[in-house]
Design a protein around this motif. Structure first.
Motif, short mmCIF file in Angstrom:
data_model
loop_
_atom_site.label_atom_id
_atom_site.label_comp_id
_atom_site.label_asym_id
_atom_site.label_seq_id
_atom_site.Cartn_x
_atom_site.Cartn_y
_atom_site.Cartn_z
N TYR A 271 0.90 -1.15 0.00
CA TYR A 271 0.17 0.09 -0.06
C TYR A 271 0.90 1.19 0.07
CZ TYR A 271 -4.23 -2.42 0.72
OH TYR A 271 -5.59 -3.48 0.75
N SER A 272 0.47 2.34 -0.69
CA SER A 272 0.99 3.62 -0.52
C SER A 272 0.02 4.60 -0.15
CB SER A 272 1.45 3.94 -2.21
OG SER A 272 1.88 5.29 -1.94
N ASN A 273 0.26 5.06 1.19
CA ASN A 273 -0.55 5.92 1.73
C ASN A 273 -0.23 7.37 1.39
OD1 ASN A 273 -2.21 4.10 4.18
ND2 ASN A 273 0.17 3.49 3.86
N LEU A 274 -1.20 7.92 0.49
CA LEU A 274 -1.03 9.29 0.02
C LEU A 274 -1.38 10.36 1.25
CD1 LEU A 274 -0.23 11.48 -2.10
CD2 LEU A 274 -2.68 10.82 -3.11
N ILE A 275 -0.74 11.42 1.48
CA ILE A 275 -1.00 11.98 2.53
C ILE A 275 -0.84 13.67 2.11
CG2 ILE A 275 -0.67 12.88 4.92
CD1 ILE A 275 0.16 10.03 5.43
N VAL A 276 -2.02 14.31 2.40
CA VAL A 276 -1.97 15.53 1.82
C VAL A 276 -2.41 16.83 3.12
CG1 VAL A 276 -2.83 17.49 0.17
CG2 VAL A 276 -2.18 15.21 -0.52
N VAL A 277 -1.71 17.40 3.46
CA VAL A 277 -2.05 18.47 4.84
C VAL A 277 -1.99 19.81 4.28
CG1 VAL A 277 -1.29 19.12 6.96
CG2 VAL A 277 -0.83 16.63 6.30
N PHE A 278 -2.98 20.61 4.62
CA PHE A 278 -3.13 22.07 4.39
C PHE A 278 -3.74 22.60 5.79
CE2 PHE A 278 -6.33 20.09 1.65
CZ PHE A 278 -7.63 20.87 1.93
N ARG A 279 -3.29 23.76 5.76
CA ARG A 279 -3.50 24.58 7.36
C ARG A 279 -4.44 25.84 6.97
NH1 ARG A 279 -0.10 21.60 10.77
NH2 ARG A 279 1.26 20.38 9.74
N ARG A 280 -5.40 26.04 7.85
CA ARG A 280 -5.97 27.08 7.99
C ARG A 280 -5.15 28.42 8.10
NH1 ARG A 280 -9.43 31.08 7.51
NH2 ARG A 280 -11.55 30.82 8.42
N LYS A 281 -5.03 29.66 7.19
CA LYS A 281 -4.55 30.80 7.52
C LYS A 281 -4.94 31.37 8.64
CE LYS A 281 -3.19 31.95 2.76
NZ LYS A 281 -3.34 32.92 1.65
N PRO A 282 -4.25 32.13 9.65
CA PRO A 282 -4.78 32.81 10.65
C PRO A 282 -6.04 33.79 10.23
CG PRO A 282 -2.39 32.62 10.64
CD PRO A 282 -2.56 32.12 9.34
N ALA A 283 -6.80 33.80 11.19
CA ALA A 283 -8.08 34.80 10.82
C ALA A 283 -7.69 36.22 10.47
CB ALA A 283 -9.07 34.62 11.57
N THR A 284 -7.98 36.74 9.36
CA THR A 284 -7.65 38.22 9.27
C THR A 284 -8.70 39.02 9.93
OG1 THR A 284 -9.12 38.40 7.49
CG2 THR A 284 -6.93 37.98 6.85
N GLN A 285 -7.95 40.15 10.49
CA GLN A 285 -8.79 41.27 11.42
C GLN A 285 -9.47 42.09 10.69
OE1 GLN A 285 -8.83 40.76 14.75
NE2 GLN A 285 -7.33 39.04 14.47
#
Length: 285
Positions: A271-285
């Motif tokens: 098996y090849s476990n493909l993993i993609v992570v993306f992160r929320r940008k800090p909330a703008t004021q």
């Protein structure tokens, strides 16, 4: 007869038919679990300490959910996991095999773009072997941003038989997708999520990796796994029998196939476990 799920119109048609009523018991039985290293990697991706709120979208029959609940890296840090899936059949099997008396776990109808989760509730969103079925990327990105906390994480994961490095696995894929080059023309369409207008507004660039793993199974269980693929599950009996014969021939030829225990009839499935992570940008004021 029960009424259709309100979210069924938003589900990829091949997924809707291939993972319908009567097919999910076998799916839950023969689909692989998730390697411990993958669960640990998910925990590391969520840098916050304890009392984590997780949303699992496309939770299916609960295979990933149960692995997460039992994993030592999550046992002391998981506060709540809200599981959503648009398939009534999937949710029924989930409820049968997952302990819904566990106060941390809930299950509901929902899709990538309509989760039913409160604003800013989630520390992380996970989709395990499901985001390729997403049809509405712009709407889904906005939904992810809505339900995530400002420092929230998206963790997309696919636990895929390794057709890229093993010829025999690719041969099996070919007979399971006889009339469509799914892996060449369809699977990667999920990457369109990074091109929609809202992505750059709400999220940082994605991080991608693979984690390799193996599973030892009998030829029969391997064949039954093939029968749970959406393109095969919709075939008539004679079509499935051709798939069975094709898999048997491929295994008998044994091109780059490894036996875990040939006397016991156990083959090693990569098996090849493909993993993609993306992160929320800090909330703008």
């Amino acid at each position: 007869m029960s009424s259709p799920s309100p979210s069924s119109a938003k589900v990829h048609p091949q997924s809707h038919v291939g993972f319908g009523t009567g097919k999910i018991g076998l799916y839950d039985k023969v689909r692989p679990g998730y390697d411990s290293a993958v669960l640990s990697d998910f925990r590391k991706a969520v840098s916050k300490e304890g009392d984590l709120n997780i949303v699992e979208i496309g939770c299916g029959s609960g295979i990933f959910t149960r692995a997460l609940l039992s994993h030592p890296d999550w046992s002391s840090s998981l506060s709540s996991i809200k599981c959503v899936d648009p398939s009534e059949a999937m949710r029924a099997v989930f409820a049968e095999h997952t302990d819904l008396t566990d106060p941390r776990v809930s299950l509901a109808d929902g899709t990538f773009d309509e989760t039913g989760v409160s604003d800013g509730w989630a520390d992380a969103i996970v989709a395990s072997t499901s985001f390729n079925w997403c049809l509405h990327h712009e709407e889904s990105v906005k939904e992810f941003a809505r339900i995530l906390k400002p420092d929230g994480v998206i963790y997309l994961l696919w636990n895929l038989q390794d057709r890229w490095n093993f010829a025999w696995v690719k041969q099996v894929d070919t007979i399971c997708q006889p009339s469509a080059t799914y892996w060449e023309t369809e699977f990667d369409k999920w990457r369109n999520v990074f091109t929609v207008p809202s992505y750059s507004t709400y999220f940082q660039p994605p991080e991608e990796k693979t984690i390799s793993s193996t599973e030892s199974v009998t030829l029969e269980n391997f064949t039954l796994h093939a029968f749970t693929r959406s393109a095969v599950a919709i075939l008539p009996d004679e079509g499935k029998e051709k798939v069975r014969e094709g898999i048997r021939d491929i295994v008998q030829r044994g091109e780059d196939l490894k036996w875990t225990d040939k006397e016991k009839g156990l083959i090693e499935v990569p098996y090849s476990n493909l993993i993609v992570v993306f992160r929320r940008k800090p909330a703008t004021q």
